[in-house]
Design a protein around this motif. Sequence first.
Motif, PDB file in Angstrom:
ATOM      1  N   LYS A  21       7.654   1.337  11.791  1.00  0.00           N
ATOM      2  CA  LYS A  21       6.934   0.367  12.355  1.00  0.00           C
ATOM      3  C   LYS A  21       5.480   0.623  12.678  1.00  0.00           C
ATOM      4  O   LYS A  21       4.619  -0.149  13.077  1.00  0.00           O
ATOM      5  CB  LYS A  21       7.489  -0.077  13.733  1.00  0.00           C
ATOM      6  CG  LYS A  21       8.906  -0.836  13.419  1.00  0.00           C
ATOM      7  CD  LYS A  21       9.676  -1.154  14.750  1.00  0.00           C
ATOM      8  CE  LYS A  21       8.850  -1.346  16.185  1.00  0.00           C
ATOM      9  NZ  LYS A  21       9.986  -1.748  17.191  1.00  0.00           N
ATOM     10  N   THR A  22       4.974   1.790  12.321  1.00  0.00           N
ATOM     11  CA  THR A  22       3.653   2.253  12.251  1.00  0.00           C
ATOM     12  C   THR A  22       2.710   1.189  11.733  1.00  0.00           C
ATOM     13  O   THR A  22       3.099   0.887  10.706  1.00  0.00           O
ATOM     14  CB  THR A  22       3.470   3.771  12.002  1.00  0.00           C
ATOM     15  OG1 THR A  22       3.542   3.704  10.670  1.00  0.00           O
ATOM     16  CG2 THR A  22       4.142   4.643  12.907  1.00  0.00           C
ATOM     17  N   LYS A  23       1.499   1.095  12.092  1.00  0.00           N
ATOM     18  CA  LYS A  23       0.548   0.315  11.218  1.00  0.00           C
ATOM     19  C   LYS A  23       0.381   0.819   9.949  1.00  0.00           C
ATOM     20  O   LYS A  23       0.145  -0.046   9.035  1.00  0.00           O
ATOM     21  CB  LYS A  23      -0.930   0.335  12.089  1.00  0.00           C
ATOM     22  CG  LYS A  23      -0.789  -0.325  13.413  1.00  0.00           C
ATOM     23  CD  LYS A  23      -1.987  -0.475  14.164  1.00  0.00           C
ATOM     24  CE  LYS A  23      -2.109  -0.958  15.527  1.00  0.00           C
ATOM     25  NZ  LYS A  23      -3.186  -0.968  16.324  1.00  0.00           N
ATOM     26  N   THR A  24       0.037   2.178   9.892  1.00  0.00           N
ATOM     27  CA  THR A  24      -0.110   2.928   8.542  1.00  0.00           C
ATOM     28  C   THR A  24       0.922   2.441   7.387  1.00  0.00           C
ATOM     29  O   THR A  24       0.823   1.956   6.458  1.00  0.00           O
ATOM     30  CB  THR A  24      -0.189   4.235   8.519  1.00  0.00           C
ATOM     31  OG1 THR A  24      -1.229   4.712   9.674  1.00  0.00           O
ATOM     32  CG2 THR A  24      -0.565   4.970   7.595  1.00  0.00           C
ATOM     33  N   THR A  25       2.144   2.659   8.138  1.00  0.00           N
ATOM     34  CA  THR A  25       3.583   2.291   7.016  1.00  0.00           C
ATOM     35  C   THR A  25       3.488   0.799   6.910  1.00  0.00           C
ATOM     36  O   THR A  25       3.530   0.413   5.588  1.00  0.00           O
ATOM     37  CB  THR A  25       4.772   2.672   7.892  1.00  0.00           C
ATOM     38  OG1 THR A  25       4.623   4.263   8.211  1.00  0.00           O
ATOM     39  CG2 THR A  25       5.919   2.426   6.949  1.00  0.00           C
ATOM     40  N   TRP A  28       0.757  -0.182   4.135  1.00  0.00           N
ATOM     41  CA  TRP A  28       1.069   0.541   2.902  1.00  0.00           C
ATOM     42  C   TRP A  28       2.105  -0.513   2.302  1.00  0.00           C
ATOM     43  O   TRP A  28       2.006  -0.683   1.241  1.00  0.00           O
ATOM     44  CB  TRP A  28       1.384   1.866   3.008  1.00  0.00           C
ATOM     45  CG  TRP A  28       1.647   2.551   1.499  1.00  0.00           C
ATOM     46  CD1 TRP A  28       1.098   3.200   0.912  1.00  0.00           C
ATOM     47  CD2 TRP A  28       3.059   2.472   0.787  1.00  0.00           C
ATOM     48  NE1 TRP A  28       1.439   3.325  -0.461  1.00  0.00           N
ATOM     49  CE2 TRP A  28       2.622   3.139  -0.471  1.00  0.00           C
ATOM     50  CE3 TRP A  28       4.164   1.695   0.998  1.00  0.00           C
ATOM     51  CZ2 TRP A  28       3.752   3.127  -1.343  1.00  0.00           C
ATOM     52  CZ3 TRP A  28       5.209   1.892   0.113  1.00  0.00           C
ATOM     53  CH2 TRP A  28       5.048   2.751  -1.261  1.00  0.00           C
ATOM     54  N   LEU A  29       3.160  -0.718   3.143  1.00  0.00           N
ATOM     55  CA  LEU A  29       4.107  -1.724   2.515  1.00  0.00           C
ATOM     56  C   LEU A  29       3.634  -2.993   2.018  1.00  0.00           C
ATOM     57  O   LEU A  29       4.064  -3.559   1.224  1.00  0.00           O
ATOM     58  CB  LEU A  29       5.249  -1.625   3.416  1.00  0.00           C
ATOM     59  CG  LEU A  29       6.088  -0.411   3.427  1.00  0.00           C
ATOM     60  CD1 LEU A  29       7.127  -0.467   4.794  1.00  0.00           C
ATOM     61  CD2 LEU A  29       7.177  -0.085   2.387  1.00  0.00           C
ATOM     62  N   ARG A  30       2.852  -3.554   2.763  1.00  0.00           N
ATOM     63  CA  ARG A  30       2.273  -4.933   2.599  1.00  0.00           C
ATOM     64  C   ARG A  30       1.564  -4.696   1.470  1.00  0.00           C
ATOM     65  O   ARG A  30       1.574  -5.756   0.764  1.00  0.00           O
ATOM     66  CB  ARG A  30       1.425  -5.145   3.861  1.00  0.00           C
ATOM     67  CG  ARG A  30       1.236  -6.656   3.962  1.00  0.00           C
ATOM     68  CD  ARG A  30       0.627  -7.043   5.308  1.00  0.00           C
ATOM     69  NE  ARG A  30       1.396  -7.239   6.395  1.00  0.00           N
ATOM     70  CZ  ARG A  30       1.433  -6.057   7.194  1.00  0.00           C
ATOM     71  NH1 ARG A  30       0.690  -5.357   7.685  1.00  0.00           N
ATOM     72  NH2 ARG A  30       2.416  -6.467   8.302  1.00  0.00           N
ATOM     73  N   LEU A  31       0.953  -3.949   0.696  1.00  0.00           N
ATOM     74  CA  LEU A  31      -0.061  -3.438  -0.225  1.00  0.00           C
ATOM     75  C   LEU A  31       0.867  -3.197  -1.401  1.00  0.00           C
ATOM     76  O   LEU A  31       0.582  -3.613  -2.784  1.00  0.00           O
ATOM     77  CB  LEU A  31      -1.010  -2.565  -0.148  1.00  0.00           C
ATOM     78  CG  LEU A  31      -2.153  -3.088   0.871  1.00  0.00           C
ATOM     79  CD1 LEU A  31      -3.404  -1.658   0.914  1.00  0.00           C
ATOM     80  CD2 LEU A  31      -2.719  -3.930   0.175  1.00  0.00           C
ATOM     81  N   ASN A  32       2.243  -2.637  -1.155  1.00  0.00           N
ATOM     82  CA  ASN A  32       2.820  -1.918  -2.494  1.00  0.00           C
ATOM     83  C   ASN A  32       4.020  -2.586  -2.785  1.00  0.00           C
ATOM     84  O   ASN A  32       4.688  -2.528  -3.667  1.00  0.00           O
ATOM     85  CB  ASN A  32       3.072  -0.464  -2.361  1.00  0.00           C
ATOM     86  CG  ASN A  32       1.634   0.245  -2.365  1.00  0.00           C
ATOM     87  OD1 ASN A  32       1.017   0.341  -3.260  1.00  0.00           O
ATOM     88  ND2 ASN A  32       1.097   0.628  -1.087  1.00  0.00           N
ATOM     89  N   CYS A  33       4.657  -3.385  -1.780  1.00  0.00           N
ATOM     90  CA  CYS A  33       5.973  -3.973  -1.919  1.00  0.00           C
ATOM     91  C   CYS A  33       6.022  -5.473  -2.003  1.00  0.00           C
ATOM     92  O   CYS A  33       5.532  -6.335  -1.126  1.00  0.00           O
ATOM     93  CB  CYS A  33       7.053  -3.486  -0.910  1.00  0.00           C
ATOM     94  SG  CYS A  33       7.059  -1.811  -0.792  1.00  0.00           S
ATOM     95  N   PRO A  34       6.478  -6.163  -3.206  1.00  0.00           N
ATOM     96  CA  PRO A  34       6.304  -7.375  -3.303  1.00  0.00           C
ATOM     97  C   PRO A  34       7.425  -8.186  -2.207  1.00  0.00           C
ATOM     98  O   PRO A  34       8.373  -7.473  -1.849  1.00  0.00           O
ATOM     99  CB  PRO A  34       7.186  -7.772  -4.719  1.00  0.00           C
ATOM    100  CG  PRO A  34       7.862  -6.656  -4.837  1.00  0.00           C
ATOM    101  CD  PRO A  34       7.197  -5.500  -4.278  1.00  0.00           C
TER     102      PRO A  34
END
Length: 107
Positions: A21-25, A28-34
Amino acid sequence: MDSLYPNGQWTFQQDSATAHKTKTTQAWLRLNCPDFISSEEWPPSSPDLNPLDFCIRGTLESVVNAKPHRSIESLKRKFIQERDRLDMDLVRAALQCRIFKTFEVLP
């Protein structure tokens, strides 16, 4: 995932662990996972919506822990062995079940 879903038809799902739930994670997921579903949108501790945690992990856990282990290394080896032997039809069925449950739960 490409070997299971070569057409790119998949959605990344995670549980509500603090590290997930971290902002970084989340960024990253928002950018890399459809079709990423953010931690704010996902109900925590839901067996219907977390089939890999509740179905696959349970299956692996019962097989791996069928006999006691004398060391952590023995446990790790057994886990890896059983993970590699996991029936992909079971994984697909668990994921397919999640897809139908998602439509029942999400607005």
